[in-house]
Design a protein around this motif. Sequence first.
Motif, PDB file in Angstrom:
ATOM      1  N   ASN A   2      -7.710 -27.858  38.024  1.00  0.00           N
ATOM      2  CA  ASN A   2      -8.704 -26.644  38.177  1.00  0.00           C
ATOM      3  C   ASN A   2      -7.920 -25.712  39.308  1.00  0.00           C
ATOM      4  O   ASN A   2      -6.702 -26.140  39.878  1.00  0.00           O
ATOM      5  N   ASN A   3      -8.419 -24.572  39.372  1.00  0.00           N
ATOM      6  CA  ASN A   3      -7.912 -23.307  40.040  1.00  0.00           C
ATOM      7  C   ASN A   3      -7.949 -23.779  41.778  1.00  0.00           C
ATOM      8  O   ASN A   3      -6.679 -23.550  42.338  1.00  0.00           O
ATOM      9  N   LYS A   4      -8.795 -24.509  42.303  1.00  0.00           N
ATOM     10  CA  LYS A   4      -8.938 -25.056  43.554  1.00  0.00           C
ATOM     11  C   LYS A   4      -7.696 -25.963  43.744  1.00  0.00           C
ATOM     12  O   LYS A   4      -7.164 -25.833  44.703  1.00  0.00           O
ATOM     13  N   GLY A   5      -7.433 -26.982  42.922  1.00  0.00           N
ATOM     14  CA  GLY A   5      -6.299 -27.836  43.058  1.00  0.00           C
ATOM     15  C   GLY A   5      -4.903 -27.098  42.692  1.00  0.00           C
ATOM     16  O   GLY A   5      -4.188 -27.579  43.620  1.00  0.00           O
ATOM     17  N   LEU A   6      -5.090 -26.171  42.066  1.00  0.00           N
ATOM     18  CA  LEU A   6      -3.441 -25.465  41.728  1.00  0.00           C
ATOM     19  C   LEU A   6      -3.343 -24.851  43.193  1.00  0.00           C
ATOM     20  O   LEU A   6      -2.086 -24.833  43.488  1.00  0.00           O
ATOM     21  N   VAL A   7      -4.244 -24.082  43.640  1.00  0.00           N
ATOM     22  CA  VAL A   7      -4.021 -23.306  45.067  1.00  0.00           C
ATOM     23  C   VAL A   7      -3.564 -24.390  46.205  1.00  0.00           C
ATOM     24  O   VAL A   7      -2.566 -23.922  46.963  1.00  0.00           O
ATOM     25  N   ILE A   8      -4.402 -25.485  46.406  1.00  0.00           N
ATOM     26  CA  ILE A   8      -4.146 -26.388  47.276  1.00  0.00           C
ATOM     27  C   ILE A   8      -2.509 -26.875  46.955  1.00  0.00           C
ATOM     28  O   ILE A   8      -1.851 -27.217  48.005  1.00  0.00           O
ATOM     29  N   THR A   9      -2.331 -27.285  45.867  1.00  0.00           N
ATOM     30  CA  THR A   9      -1.001 -27.812  45.607  1.00  0.00           C
ATOM     31  C   THR A   9       0.214 -26.545  46.144  1.00  0.00           C
ATOM     32  O   THR A   9       1.240 -27.158  46.533  1.00  0.00           O
ATOM     33  N   MET A  10      -0.165 -25.254  45.618  1.00  0.00           N
ATOM     34  CA  MET A  10       0.797 -24.163  45.996  1.00  0.00           C
ATOM     35  C   MET A  10       0.924 -24.076  47.394  1.00  0.00           C
ATOM     36  O   MET A  10       2.159 -23.912  47.925  1.00  0.00           O
ATOM     37  N   LEU A  11      -0.074 -24.153  48.249  1.00  0.00           N
ATOM     38  CA  LEU A  11       0.120 -24.166  49.719  1.00  0.00           C
ATOM     39  C   LEU A  11       0.743 -25.437  50.274  1.00  0.00           C
ATOM     40  O   LEU A  11       1.430 -24.949  51.165  1.00  0.00           O
ATOM     41  N   ARG A  12       0.353 -26.458  49.719  1.00  0.00           N
ATOM     42  CA  ARG A  12       1.088 -27.545  50.300  1.00  0.00           C
ATOM     43  C   ARG A  12       2.686 -27.445  50.046  1.00  0.00           C
ATOM     44  O   ARG A  12       3.585 -27.514  51.095  1.00  0.00           O
ATOM     45  N   GLU A  13       3.131 -26.859  48.945  1.00  0.00           N
ATOM     46  CA  GLU A  13       4.497 -26.772  48.657  1.00  0.00           C
ATOM     47  C   GLU A  13       5.003 -25.675  49.344  1.00  0.00           C
ATOM     48  O   GLU A  13       6.169 -25.739  49.844  1.00  0.00           O
ATOM     49  N   LEU A  14       4.319 -24.774  49.535  1.00  0.00           N
ATOM     50  CA  LEU A  14       4.847 -23.605  50.628  1.00  0.00           C
ATOM     51  C   LEU A  14       4.921 -24.284  51.879  1.00  0.00           C
ATOM     52  O   LEU A  14       6.036 -23.727  52.545  1.00  0.00           O
ATOM     53  N   ALA A  15       4.055 -24.978  52.629  1.00  0.00           N
ATOM     54  CA  ALA A  15       4.277 -25.251  53.771  1.00  0.00           C
ATOM     55  C   ALA A  15       5.495 -26.394  54.114  1.00  0.00           C
ATOM     56  O   ALA A  15       6.206 -26.166  54.881  1.00  0.00           O
ATOM     57  N   LEU A  16       5.631 -27.283  52.815  1.00  0.00           N
ATOM     58  CA  LEU A  16       6.880 -28.226  52.933  1.00  0.00           C
ATOM     59  C   LEU A  16       8.043 -27.176  52.764  1.00  0.00           C
ATOM     60  O   LEU A  16       9.050 -27.628  53.603  1.00  0.00           O
ATOM     61  N   TYR A  17       8.211 -26.064  52.210  1.00  0.00           N
ATOM     62  CA  TYR A  17       9.307 -25.192  51.948  1.00  0.00           C
ATOM     63  C   TYR A  17       9.844 -24.667  53.243  1.00  0.00           C
ATOM     64  O   TYR A  17      10.914 -24.559  53.633  1.00  0.00           O
ATOM     65  N   LEU A  18       8.846 -23.878  53.773  1.00  0.00           N
ATOM     66  CA  LEU A  18       8.829 -23.423  55.104  1.00  0.00           C
ATOM     67  C   LEU A  18       9.172 -24.089  56.155  1.00  0.00           C
ATOM     68  O   LEU A  18       9.962 -23.784  57.010  1.00  0.00           O
ATOM     69  N   SER A  19       8.800 -25.574  56.221  1.00  0.00           N
ATOM     70  CA  SER A  19       9.431 -26.409  57.303  1.00  0.00           C
ATOM     71  C   SER A  19      10.752 -27.093  56.923  1.00  0.00           C
ATOM     72  O   SER A  19      11.025 -28.027  57.622  1.00  0.00           O
TER      73      SER A  19
END
Length: 80
Positions: A2-19
């Motif tokens: 669902n959209n909420k799960g997709l947003v959470i996954t994208m935010l998690r990936e962005l946080a991992l990438y930036l760190s």
Amino acid sequence: MNNKGLVITMLRELALYLSASPRSRIWQLQQLRELDAERLVDIGVTPAEATAGIREQRVPAARLVVASVQQAQAARAGAL
């Protein structure tokens, strides 16, 4: 998903990438693309797969071993 799960996954990936976390798929793909052809062969990835970021479907190694054993037995028996 669902959209909420997709947003959470994208935010998690962005946080991992930036760190610069090695768990980031973006970071892993970036590192893979920087490898030379010899290193890619060592890990079993073609340059095209590294560029695309997608693995091609392959025959499992166990099936290849069975086929080569059967061929070797047939060759010894004189069938080939």
